[in-house]
Design an enzyme around this catalytic site. Structure first.
Site, mmCIF file in Angstrom:
data_model
loop_
_atom_site.group_PDB
_atom_site.id
_atom_site.type_symbol
_atom_site.label_atom_id
_atom_site.label_comp_id
_atom_site.label_asym_id
_atom_site.label_seq_id
_atom_site.Cartn_x
_atom_site.Cartn_y
_atom_site.Cartn_z
ATOM 1 N N HIS A 1 -9.581 40.758 -1.301
ATOM 2 C CA HIS A 1 -10.836 40.748 -0.563
ATOM 3 C C HIS A 1 -11.649 42.025 -0.763
ATOM 4 O O HIS A 1 -12.777 42.120 -0.279
ATOM 5 C CB HIS A 1 -10.556 40.558 0.933
ATOM 6 C CG HIS A 1 -11.622 39.775 1.639
ATOM 7 N ND1 HIS A 1 -12.796 39.395 1.036
ATOM 8 C CD2 HIS A 1 -11.700 39.304 2.916
ATOM 9 C CE1 HIS A 1 -13.547 38.718 1.889
ATOM 10 N NE2 HIS A 1 -12.911 38.657 3.048
ATOM 11 N N ASP B 1 -15.266 37.890 -2.547
ATOM 12 C CA ASP B 1 -15.654 37.382 -1.230
ATOM 13 C C ASP B 1 -15.266 35.920 -1.094
ATOM 14 O O ASP B 1 -14.925 35.241 -2.082
ATOM 15 C CB ASP B 1 -17.164 37.568 -1.004
ATOM 16 C CG ASP B 1 -17.994 36.944 -2.124
ATOM 17 O OD1 ASP B 1 -17.961 35.699 -2.258
ATOM 18 O OD2 ASP B 1 -18.641 37.685 -2.875
#
Length: 474
Positions: free
Chosen positions: A444, A448
């Site tokens: 992450h 995204d």
């Protein structure tokens, strides 16, 4: 003492002669060291301590898995001596000398250390001098014994392990093309030959246990239900009442290091379901064609190729992030790893350059990797260089999971089992659908949720409409 043609040869106390008339113990007393006396009928060789060389990637210790030679055997340069397993891969160690094996420094499953002696090899001093730090003295040996061992250990173009593998699979070595030095046949040559044969069966694992047949009075379970019933281990569980401590070695040790590093990555999860009804029908049509070519066709080649097509559109998923989190490297090659459950533990070999491979070529490479993985013969090249990973946990069971990213990769997918479930078509009618669940994990820090979802949707569309992959294949 009356000795015929005596000469000094070593610092070890020993006397051997053709003619001894009188032996006086006092005559052999020395203040500092004793000497070795031999007659001219005895040959004098040098023993080289063949040390385990550095096999790269910072590996300092390995486990000895198999010896291809024994004490007294003759070896030539490039002959296989043993197979060792590190926490990354299995490696075959070959000889650097021509000579006779005099000592094995390790037993099976012992830990061998880089830079330490592996075997002692007696070499002919007249053919060359070994490095001084590797030379030790050898006890005398008669010419007749030396000649016998040379004949017994005559040179061959395949090691005993390779010959055994060929014999167990009814393969004539004359039909196999050797890729080693002087056309020597290696284990990889036998396995590659097997992969090209229709219905080739690899030799059973030495740890495999034979299950007793069912009594005639008991009907066999139907095929469609047999795979749904978990089969207990045939090996009885022994309870000793005492704690047992074992060191972490081999691939388990690599998993400890990798998963410890993976916990530093903030994981993002995403799950979805895929309707594989059309792909199931397509695979059934292509399976006979693949079998004619000697290849077993599973669903995994389609999953891998679809992932590669998706990575072309979303290259951030085929990238790596440096330790300082300052630079992202986009990988040109799609080296897609496939997690495999083996007796040695979890291993993740990868199919190289999937972006330029056909589905059939991917299937052939998967067959090769699975064969080597079952035999514990995967090399460092097969296990390194991965850029993206798929894990098919559905072969064991389960629908969803939370896969852990393998650094330095940034994404991984876990595939659940394929189930026949009711679904609605466009007309609102209920039909049988082949449903598989997929679970994605992404780094992450650079990926995204929207990017992961779009990639998953594209991958899903290729599998739900496999004919659409033809438009993007190159």
């Amino acid at each position: 003492v009356c000795i015929h043609r005596v000469r000094s040869c070593s610092s070890i106390g020993f006397i051997k002669s053709k003619y001894v008339c009188l032996f006086d113990k006092a005559a052999l007393k020395f203040s500092h060291q004793q000497r070795l006396f031999r007659t001219s009928a005895v040959s004098c060789g040098q023993i080289v301590q063949f040390k385990l060389s550095d096999i790269g990637e910072g590996i300092t210790e390995v486990t000895v898995k198999e010896w291809y030679i024994k004490e007294g055997d003759s070896v030539s340069q490039f002959d296989s001596i043993c197979e060792v397993q590190s926490d990354k891969a299995s490696v075959t160690i070959t000889s650097r000398y021509d000579g006779i094996i005099r000592k094995l420094h390790y037993n099976l499953d012992d830990i061998a250390y880089v830079g330490k002696p592996l075997v002692d090899i007696e070499i002919d001093a007249s053919k060359g001098v070994a490095p001084e730090e590797d030379v030790v003295e050898t006890p005398p040996m008669s010419h007749e014994e030396h000649t016998h061992q040379e004949i017994k250990g005559h040179k061959t173009l395949a090691t005993p392990a390779v010959r055994r593998l060929a014999m167990e699979n009814n393969i004539k070595l004359s039909e196999v093309v050797g890729t080693g030095k002087d056309n020597r046949i290696l284990k990889e040559d036998i396995l590659n030959y097997l992969a090209k044969q229709t219905g080739a069966i690899l030799p059973p694992s030495p740890k495999a246990e034979i299950m007793p047949p069912l009594p005639k009075s008991m009907p066999a379970a139907p095929k469609d239900k047999a795979h749904k019933i978990p089969v207990p281990l045939s090996r009885p569980i022994v309870f000793s009442g005492k704690d047992k401590t074992e060191p972490i070695t081999g691939f388990h040790k690599a998993m400890v290091k990798t998963m410890s590093a993976a916990l530093k990555i903030p994981h993002f999860g995403y799950c979805d379901e895929i309707d594989l009804t059309q792909l199931v029908h397509l695979r059934e049509e292509l399976k006979p064609v693949a079998q004619i070519r000697g290849i077993k066709l599973s669903f995994m080649p389609f999953f891998i190729k679809a992932a590669s097509l998706g990575l072309l559109q979303y290259p951030i998923l085929n990238a790596s992030l440096d330790e300082s989190c300052q630079n992202v490297t986009y990988k040109a090659s799609h080296n897609i790893g496939v997690a495999m459950d083996t007796e040695q533990g979890l291993i993740v070999p990868n199919v190289k350059n999937v972006q330029v491979c056909s589905v059939f070529e991917i299937a052939a490479e998967l067959n090769r990797l699975q064969s080597l993985g079952s035999a514990g013969q995967l090399g460092t090249n097969d296990l390194s260089g991965g850029t993206f990973t798929l894990s098919n946990v559905g072969t064991i069971g389960g629908t969803y999971t939370k896969p852990v990213i393998l650094p330095p990769e940034v994404a991984i997918g876990a595939l659940g089992k394929i189930q026949v479930l009711p679904r609605f078509n466009e007309k609102g009618e209920v039909f049988k659908a082949q449903i598989m669940n997929v679970s994605w994990s992404a780094d992450h820090r650079i990926i995204d949720g929207a990017t992961m979802a779009r990639f998953s949707n594209l991958w899903k569309s290729y599998l739900e409409n496999p004919a659409s992959m033809l438009l993007d294949l190159k």
